[in-house]
Design a protein around this motif. Structure first.
Motif, PDB file in Angstrom:
ATOM      1  N   GLN A 226      53.326 -28.818 -57.095  1.00 18.70           N
ATOM      2  CA  GLN A 226      52.991 -29.712 -58.194  1.00 18.70           C
ATOM      3  C   GLN A 226      52.215 -30.938 -57.718  1.00 18.70           C
ATOM      4  N   PHE A 227      52.617 -31.492 -56.582  1.00 16.84           N
ATOM      5  CA  PHE A 227      51.915 -32.662 -56.053  1.00 16.84           C
ATOM      6  C   PHE A 227      50.476 -32.319 -55.689  1.00 16.84           C
ATOM      7  N   GLU A 228      50.288 -31.136 -55.116  1.00 16.47           N
ATOM      8  CA  GLU A 228      48.933 -30.746 -54.728  1.00 16.47           C
ATOM      9  C   GLU A 228      48.056 -30.497 -55.953  1.00 16.47           C
ATOM     10  N   GLU A 229      48.577 -29.756 -56.919  1.00 15.64           N
ATOM     11  CA  GLU A 229      47.766 -29.364 -58.069  1.00 15.64           C
ATOM     12  C   GLU A 229      47.552 -30.499 -59.066  1.00 15.64           C
ATOM     13  N   THR A 230      48.544 -31.356 -59.240  1.00  7.89           N
ATOM     14  CA  THR A 230      48.463 -32.406 -60.258  1.00  7.89           C
ATOM     15  C   THR A 230      47.910 -33.713 -59.711  1.00  7.89           C
ATOM     16  N   TYR A 231      48.293 -34.052 -58.482  1.00  8.19           N
ATOM     17  CA  TYR A 231      47.945 -35.369 -57.955  1.00  8.19           C
ATOM     18  C   TYR A 231      46.997 -35.318 -56.760  1.00  8.19           C
ATOM     19  N   GLY A 232      46.586 -34.128 -56.359  1.00  7.64           N
ATOM     20  CA  GLY A 232      45.719 -34.028 -55.190  1.00  7.64           C
ATOM     21  C   GLY A 232      46.374 -34.635 -53.966  1.00  7.64           C
ATOM     22  N   ALA A 233      47.661 -34.315 -53.764  1.00 11.08           N
ATOM     23  CA  ALA A 233      48.423 -34.961 -52.712  1.00 11.08           C
ATOM     24  C   ALA A 233      49.234 -33.954 -51.908  1.00 11.08           C
ATOM     25  N   LYS A 234      49.425 -34.279 -50.650  1.00  9.85           N
ATOM     26  CA  LYS A 234      50.265 -33.495 -49.745  1.00  9.85           C
ATOM     27  C   LYS A 234      51.651 -34.151 -49.710  1.00  9.85           C
ATOM     28  N   LEU A 235      52.651 -33.424 -50.163  1.00  9.38           N
ATOM     29  CA  LEU A 235      54.017 -33.942 -50.146  1.00  9.38           C
ATOM     30  C   LEU A 235      54.525 -33.982 -48.710  1.00  9.38           C
ATOM     31  N   LEU A 236      55.041 -35.137 -48.288  1.00  6.30           N
ATOM     32  CA  LEU A 236      55.476 -35.312 -46.912  1.00  6.30           C
ATOM     33  C   LEU A 236      56.984 -35.494 -46.767  1.00  6.30           C
ATOM     34  N   ALA A 237      57.627 -36.051 -47.769  1.00  7.85           N
ATOM     35  CA  ALA A 237      59.070 -36.293 -47.687  1.00  7.85           C
ATOM     36  C   ALA A 237      59.634 -36.488 -49.082  1.00  7.85           C
ATOM     37  N   VAL A 238      60.890 -36.111 -49.249  1.00  6.94           N
ATOM     38  CA  VAL A 238      61.639 -36.367 -50.476  1.00  6.94           C
ATOM     39  C   VAL A 238      62.995 -36.920 -50.057  1.00  6.94           C
ATOM     40  N   TYR A 239      63.309 -38.123 -50.511  1.00  6.87           N
ATOM     41  CA  TYR A 239      64.510 -38.817 -50.037  1.00  6.87           C
ATOM     42  C   TYR A 239      65.065 -39.687 -51.166  1.00  6.87           C
TER      43      TYR A 239
ATOM     44  N   MET B 177      65.519 -40.185 -56.813  1.00  7.75           N
ATOM     45  CA  MET B 177      64.806 -39.457 -55.764  1.00  7.75           C
ATOM     46  C   MET B 177      63.400 -40.014 -55.576  1.00  7.75           C
ATOM     47  N   SER B 178      63.038 -40.184 -54.322  1.00  8.10           N
ATOM     48  CA  SER B 178      61.771 -40.787 -53.955  1.00  8.10           C
ATOM     49  C   SER B 178      60.951 -39.823 -53.109  1.00  8.10           C
ATOM     50  N   PHE B 179      59.708 -40.177 -52.873  1.00  6.53           N
ATOM     51  CA  PHE B 179      58.814 -39.279 -52.148  1.00  6.53           C
ATOM     52  C   PHE B 179      57.849 -40.071 -51.289  1.00  6.53           C
ATOM     53  N   ALA B 180      57.308 -39.379 -50.321  1.00  7.81           N
ATOM     54  CA  ALA B 180      56.146 -39.858 -49.582  1.00  7.81           C
ATOM     55  C   ALA B 180      55.084 -38.771 -49.708  1.00  7.81           C
ATOM     56  N   ALA B 181      53.866 -39.179 -50.025  1.00  8.04           N
ATOM     57  CA  ALA B 181      52.784 -38.207 -50.200  1.00  8.04           C
ATOM     58  C   ALA B 181      51.483 -38.790 -49.666  1.00  8.04           C
ATOM     59  N   MET B 182      50.626 -37.904 -49.190  1.00  5.98           N
ATOM     60  CA  MET B 182      49.325 -38.318 -48.649  1.00  5.98           C
ATOM     61  C   MET B 182      48.199 -37.775 -49.516  1.00  5.98           C
ATOM     62  N   ASN B 183      47.193 -38.598 -49.734  1.00  2.00           N
ATOM     63  CA  ASN B 183      45.992 -38.156 -50.434  1.00  2.00           C
ATOM     64  C   ASN B 183      45.451 -36.913 -49.749  1.00  2.00           C
ATOM     65  N   LEU B 184      45.148 -35.875 -50.531  1.00  3.30           N
ATOM     66  CA  LEU B 184      44.760 -34.593 -49.959  1.00  3.30           C
ATOM     67  C   LEU B 184      43.448 -34.687 -49.184  1.00  3.30           C
ATOM     68  N   GLY B 185      42.562 -35.561 -49.616  1.00  7.86           N
ATOM     69  CA  GLY B 185      41.316 -35.759 -48.872  1.00  7.86           C
ATOM     70  C   GLY B 185      41.584 -36.301 -47.479  1.00  7.86           C
TER      71      GLY B 185
END
Length: 356
Positions: A135-148, A238-246
């Motif tokens: 979902q993070f990749e398709e919706t936000y153009g992001a690489k999910l890195l952590a969920v905490y 619940m929180s997340f860390a994500a990186m811009n896919l570019g």
């Protein structure tokens, strides 16, 4: 933050990579990073130290960051992923609840009233990871890195709330859609108020109760205006860390592997720190159960949940919260959304979401 927890977090974060690429093989980069609230523990103990100290140290200075909490740059929780998507930040830390209003699939990891233990929420996070990642990749153009998590979320009331029955007719501050559904299912009225505005709202009786985590309530001094701590487990923020896919795609394979390994260590540390904080938050707000390591304790009344309270939470979850969430999710993503949730979070927690 108390010294003991800060040292605990620092010690865990200092665990080196026993095997990994030499720093000479890593891409040199300076990342723009936004964290969560600067006055709360996830930034102070987890996010800030990781980006400002641990990552530069472990990468041999190759990966550095301009890391700031969202409170320092004046943005709100729901804006974080929009800014990550357009490249304002390379990495964003945020709270699932603040993007859940527009994304019920992501909301599925922390539906109010579902998880009732740390085992439940940890198992749910692991099981739901592939769905979140996609979902993070398709919706936000992001690489999910952590969920905490943050510490567990409960109700703090400036009113005589000694049971679920007492919530009927009360105005309760919420910050996610499903929290509002749970409050309404229990007979209360949900009110959306920014975190920074809750203390004056409680003081002036704009709201009767507010929902937040055990330690965040203490750190924001809710104990100065609230009288009753009602430990109905609403969620875990619940929180997340994500990186811009570019940004992610521009990195070498060695650098990607290094960042993923570092984020796995970060994730483990964040979970341990927040679990450790959870009980201390209760102690610090109520003065009961031990000595507050964070400062002077409050003297809120700690209500004891009854079997009737637990039954009422379960009924509201089944009859209101899950039905409304299922409708939102099917409308957004089709019935597969429900199937995915029941096979992951539902299986871990023993809860079933109905199909509309």
């Amino acid at each position: 933050m108390g010294k003991s927890l800060t040292v605990f977090g620092a010690a865990l974060l200092s665990v080196g990579l026993m095997a990994g690429p030499a720093s000479a093989e890593l891409d040199a980069m300076n990342l723009k990073v936004v964290g969560t609230w600067g006055n709360l523990s996830n930034w102070k103990v987890n996010e800030g130290p990781f980006w400002n100290e641990t990552m530069p140290e472990k990468s041999g200075g190759k990966i550095t960051a301009d890391a700031v909490p969202q409170t320092d740059v004046g943005i709100k929780g729901f804006e974080v992923m929009r800014m990550l998507k357009i490249g304002v930040f390379d990495v964003a830390h945020g709270v699932v609840g603040y993007i859940a209003g527009e994304d019920p699939v992501v909301e599925g990891i922390d539906i109010a009233g579902v998880a009732q233990s740390w085992e439940d929420v940890r198992g749910s996070a692991k099981a739901y990871w592939p769905i979140m990642e996609k979902q993070f990749e398709e919706t936000y153009g992001a690489k999910l890195l952590a969920v905490y998590p943050f510490p567990s979320q409960m109700l703090w009331c400036n009113a005589e709330v000694n049971s679920v029955e007492d919530l009927k007719g009360q105005k309760v501050r919420v910050y996610t859609t499903s929290m509002g559904d749970l409050v309404e299912g229990l007979g209360g009225t949900s009110v959306t108020i920014a975190f920074a505005e809750v203390v004056p709202a409680l003081e002036k009786k704009v709201v009767d109760c507010g929902i937040t985590g055990t330690m965040p309530a203490y750190q924001a001094k809710w104990y100065q205006v609230a009288t009753h701590a009602f430990p109905l487990r609403v969620g875990y923020s619940m929180s997340f860390a994500a990186m811009n896919l570019g940004t992610w795609n521009r990195m070498s394979d060695e650098t990607k592997a290094f960042v993923e390994k570092m984020m796995q260590e970060y994730d483990e540390t964040a979970w341990k720190n927040m679990i450790a904080e959870d009980e201390m938050g209760i102690i610090c707000n109520t003065g009961q159960g031990g000595t507050c390591t964070e400062g002077e304790a409050g003297n809120m009344k700690l209500v004891e949940l009854s079997d009737a309270d637990t039954a009422a939470r379960k009924k509201a979850l089944e009859e209101v919260v899950l039905k409304r969430w299922a409708e939102r999710c099917v409308e957004k993503a089709g019935e597969k959304c429900i199937d995915d949730w029941n096979a992951t979070v539902g299986k871990v927690t023993g809860v079933t979401a109905p199909k509309p």
